[in-house]
Design a protein around this motif. Structure first.
Motif, PDB file in Angstrom:
ATOM      1  N   MET A 198      45.606  27.043  37.350  1.00 15.77           N
ATOM      2  CA  MET A 198      44.600  27.855  36.662  1.00 15.77           C
ATOM      3  C   MET A 198      43.692  28.568  37.665  1.00 15.77           C
ATOM      4  O   MET A 198      42.533  28.814  37.420  1.00 15.77           O
ATOM      5  CB  MET A 198      43.763  26.986  35.716  1.00 15.77           C
ATOM      6  CG  MET A 198      42.996  25.868  36.383  1.00 15.77           C
ATOM      7  SD  MET A 198      41.814  25.140  35.230  1.00 15.77           S
ATOM      8  CE  MET A 198      41.030  23.910  36.267  1.00 15.77           C
ATOM      9  N   ASN A 216      41.834  31.234  40.171  1.00 14.33           N
ATOM     10  CA  ASN A 216      41.421  32.632  40.235  1.00 14.33           C
ATOM     11  C   ASN A 216      42.246  33.359  41.295  1.00 14.33           C
ATOM     12  O   ASN A 216      42.714  32.759  42.267  1.00 14.33           O
ATOM     13  CB  ASN A 216      39.939  32.752  40.581  1.00 14.33           C
ATOM     14  CG  ASN A 216      39.051  32.422  39.399  1.00 14.33           C
ATOM     15  OD1 ASN A 216      39.432  32.601  38.251  1.00 14.33           O
ATOM     16  ND2 ASN A 216      37.846  31.945  39.686  1.00 14.33           N
ATOM     17  N   SER A 250      45.390  31.473  32.386  1.00 16.50           N
ATOM     18  CA  SER A 250      44.370  32.391  32.887  1.00 16.50           C
ATOM     19  C   SER A 250      43.070  32.050  32.177  1.00 16.50           C
ATOM     20  O   SER A 250      42.912  32.304  30.982  1.00 16.50           O
ATOM     21  CB  SER A 250      44.783  33.845  32.591  1.00 16.50           C
ATOM     22  OG  SER A 250      43.801  34.734  33.051  1.00 16.50           O
ATOM     23  N   TRP A 307      39.447  32.096  30.855  1.00 16.97           N
ATOM     24  CA  TRP A 307      38.409  33.077  30.510  1.00 16.97           C
ATOM     25  C   TRP A 307      37.141  32.397  30.001  1.00 16.97           C
ATOM     26  O   TRP A 307      36.466  32.901  29.122  1.00 16.97           O
ATOM     27  CB  TRP A 307      38.932  34.077  29.485  1.00 16.97           C
ATOM     28  CG  TRP A 307      39.825  35.116  30.073  1.00 16.97           C
ATOM     29  CD1 TRP A 307      41.187  35.131  30.073  1.00 16.97           C
ATOM     30  CD2 TRP A 307      39.424  36.311  30.753  1.00 16.97           C
ATOM     31  NE1 TRP A 307      41.654  36.250  30.706  1.00 16.97           N
ATOM     32  CE2 TRP A 307      40.601  37.003  31.131  1.00 16.97           C
ATOM     33  CE3 TRP A 307      38.181  36.861  31.081  1.00 16.97           C
ATOM     34  CZ2 TRP A 307      40.567  38.211  31.815  1.00 16.97           C
ATOM     35  CZ3 TRP A 307      38.153  38.071  31.754  1.00 16.97           C
ATOM     36  CH2 TRP A 307      39.334  38.734  32.120  1.00 16.97           C
ATOM     37  N   SER A 315      41.773  32.062  26.378  1.00 18.02           N
ATOM     38  CA  SER A 315      42.501  31.911  27.636  1.00 18.02           C
ATOM     39  C   SER A 315      44.000  31.799  27.370  1.00 18.02           C
ATOM     40  O   SER A 315      44.453  30.845  26.743  1.00 18.02           O
ATOM     41  CB  SER A 315      42.022  30.648  28.370  1.00 18.02           C
ATOM     42  OG  SER A 315      40.662  30.744  28.724  1.00 18.02           O
ATOM     43  N   GLU A 347      48.528  39.290  32.188  1.00 21.31           N
ATOM     44  CA  GLU A 347      47.273  38.544  32.017  1.00 21.31           C
ATOM     45  C   GLU A 347      46.681  38.133  33.355  1.00 21.31           C
ATOM     46  O   GLU A 347      45.455  38.153  33.542  1.00 21.31           O
ATOM     47  CB  GLU A 347      47.516  37.312  31.137  1.00 21.31           C
ATOM     48  CG  GLU A 347      47.876  37.615  29.693  1.00 21.31           C
ATOM     49  CD  GLU A 347      46.742  38.237  28.898  1.00 21.31           C
ATOM     50  OE1 GLU A 347      45.580  38.203  29.369  1.00 21.31           O
ATOM     51  OE2 GLU A 347      47.007  38.763  27.806  1.00 21.31           O
ATOM     52  N   LEU A 348      47.509  37.762  34.300  1.00 21.41           N
ATOM     53  CA  LEU A 348      47.001  37.398  35.626  1.00 21.41           C
ATOM     54  C   LEU A 348      46.397  38.605  36.332  1.00 21.41           C
ATOM     55  O   LEU A 348      45.335  38.507  36.954  1.00 21.41           O
ATOM     56  CB  LEU A 348      48.129  36.797  36.477  1.00 21.41           C
ATOM     57  CG  LEU A 348      48.656  35.434  36.032  1.00 21.41           C
ATOM     58  CD1 LEU A 348      49.825  35.007  36.920  1.00 21.41           C
ATOM     59  CD2 LEU A 348      47.567  34.371  36.064  1.00 21.41           C
ATOM     60  N   LYS A 400      43.008  39.430  34.750  1.00 15.56           N
ATOM     61  CA  LYS A 400      41.929  38.539  35.201  1.00 15.56           C
ATOM     62  C   LYS A 400      41.518  38.888  36.633  1.00 15.56           C
ATOM     63  O   LYS A 400      40.316  38.928  36.960  1.00 15.56           O
ATOM     64  CB  LYS A 400      42.391  37.081  35.121  1.00 15.56           C
ATOM     65  CG  LYS A 400      41.329  36.065  35.547  1.00 15.56           C
ATOM     66  CD  LYS A 400      40.146  36.052  34.603  1.00 15.56           C
ATOM     67  CE  LYS A 400      39.044  35.108  35.070  1.00 15.56           C
ATOM     68  NZ  LYS A 400      39.467  33.695  35.144  1.00 15.56           N
ATOM     69  N   ASN A 401      42.503  39.152  37.492  1.00 16.28           N
ATOM     70  CA  ASN A 401      42.182  39.531  38.864  1.00 16.28           C
ATOM     71  C   ASN A 401      41.389  40.832  38.907  1.00 16.28           C
ATOM     72  O   ASN A 401      40.438  40.974  39.687  1.00 16.28           O
ATOM     73  CB  ASN A 401      43.467  39.681  39.675  1.00 16.28           C
ATOM     74  CG  ASN A 401      44.188  38.364  39.875  1.00 16.28           C
ATOM     75  OD1 ASN A 401      43.621  37.301  39.629  1.00 16.28           O
ATOM     76  ND2 ASN A 401      45.431  38.422  40.306  1.00 16.28           N
TER      77      ASN A 401
END
Length: 260
Positions: free
Chosen positions: A76, A78, A97, A99, A114, A147-148, A151-152
């Motif tokens: 999980m 970051n 991911s 959130w 998430s 999704e990754l 988030k990045n």
């Protein structure tokens, strides 16, 4: 009794997941730097091992995972991308991911649901639901990669853009008053993400996803304490890949004492 769950990295987020697993009747075994993982691996047969560390410590942590646990890894992290786990021969790792955030002295704050993918995703979603944190299972690896990257993009864009804004600037301020800056930073970040994944992404769809996350917490501050380190790592990766990231370079030039 359910099989135990091992948590490598008992920080703020690790503690949230541990509470969720305990509420779902899973025994939890924490791993710290002092834990003899090999001895533990010979003692228990866990349902999964959840890994969460500081970004700079991830590879060292992944090398510590015993061979007999490589078929039940959950990540999980970051700034996570497939390249981060592919070198470790894990068997179909589960990825979430995250959130929601958890800081010392405050309860968990959810931005959006998430997304999770993999064999252990159902356990994650069901366990988090017991402590009122929404999560959802996604369908395939293509969705996971999107999704990754999303988030990045959120983390790196808000943190790095925040280096040029007034202290305390939040994502609402970034969206409403510094949209050009936000888009310039995110464009450079997306250039890097595409190079790191060898994939192209729908820029408009990613921006829409980022705006949705903004709406989840408009008061979320842009620049966390990790922002300088994130910019430094991003520039080092861009240099390694011979990528042009002019906005990121300009921000670093404006903050030489903070970044290097």
């Amino acid at each position: 009794m359910k099989k135990p769950i091992v948590v490598l990295g008992i920080g703020e987020l690790g503690s949230v997941f541990s509470r969720a697993f305990l509420k779902n009747n899973y025994p939890v075994y924490p791993i710290t730097r002092q834990t003899d993982i090999s001895a533990l691996a010979n003692t228990i047969d866990p349902e999964l091992i959840l890994v969460y560390t500081a970004e700079a410590d991830l590879q060292k942590a992944l090398y510590r995972i015993p061979k007999q646990w490589k078929d039940r890894v959950v990540l999980m992290q970051n700034e996570l991308l497939p390249r981060d786990w592919q070198a470790h021969n894990f068997t179909h790792p589960t990825i979430i991911s995250v959130w929601f955030e958890k800081k010392k002295g405050m309860d968990s704050k959810v931005l959006i649901s998430s997304p999770a993918f993999g064999a252990k995703a159902k356990i994650l979603v069901e366990s988090l639901a017991l402590i009122d944190i929404p999560a959802n299972i996604i369908a395939n690896e293509d969705e996971l990669l999107f999704e990754l990257v999303l988030k990045n993009l959120y983390i790196l864009t808000t943190n790095i853009a925040g280096l040029t804004l007034k202290t305390g600037a939040n994502v609402e301020n970034l969206r409403n008053h510094h949209l050009d800056l936000m888009r310039a930073v995110s464009s450079d970040i997306l250039t890097l993400q595409s190079a790191l994944t060898n994939k192209s992404f729908n820029k408009n769809k990613l921006e829409q996803g980022m705006m949705k996350a903004f709406e989840g917490d408009l008061a979320h501050q842009c620049m966390g304490r990790s922002a300088p380190g994130r910019l430094k790592r991003t520039l080092e990766l861009a240099k390694t890949l011979n990528l042009s990231v002019p906005t990121l370079k300009d921000i670093a030039d404006q903050n030489p004492n903070l970044i290097f």
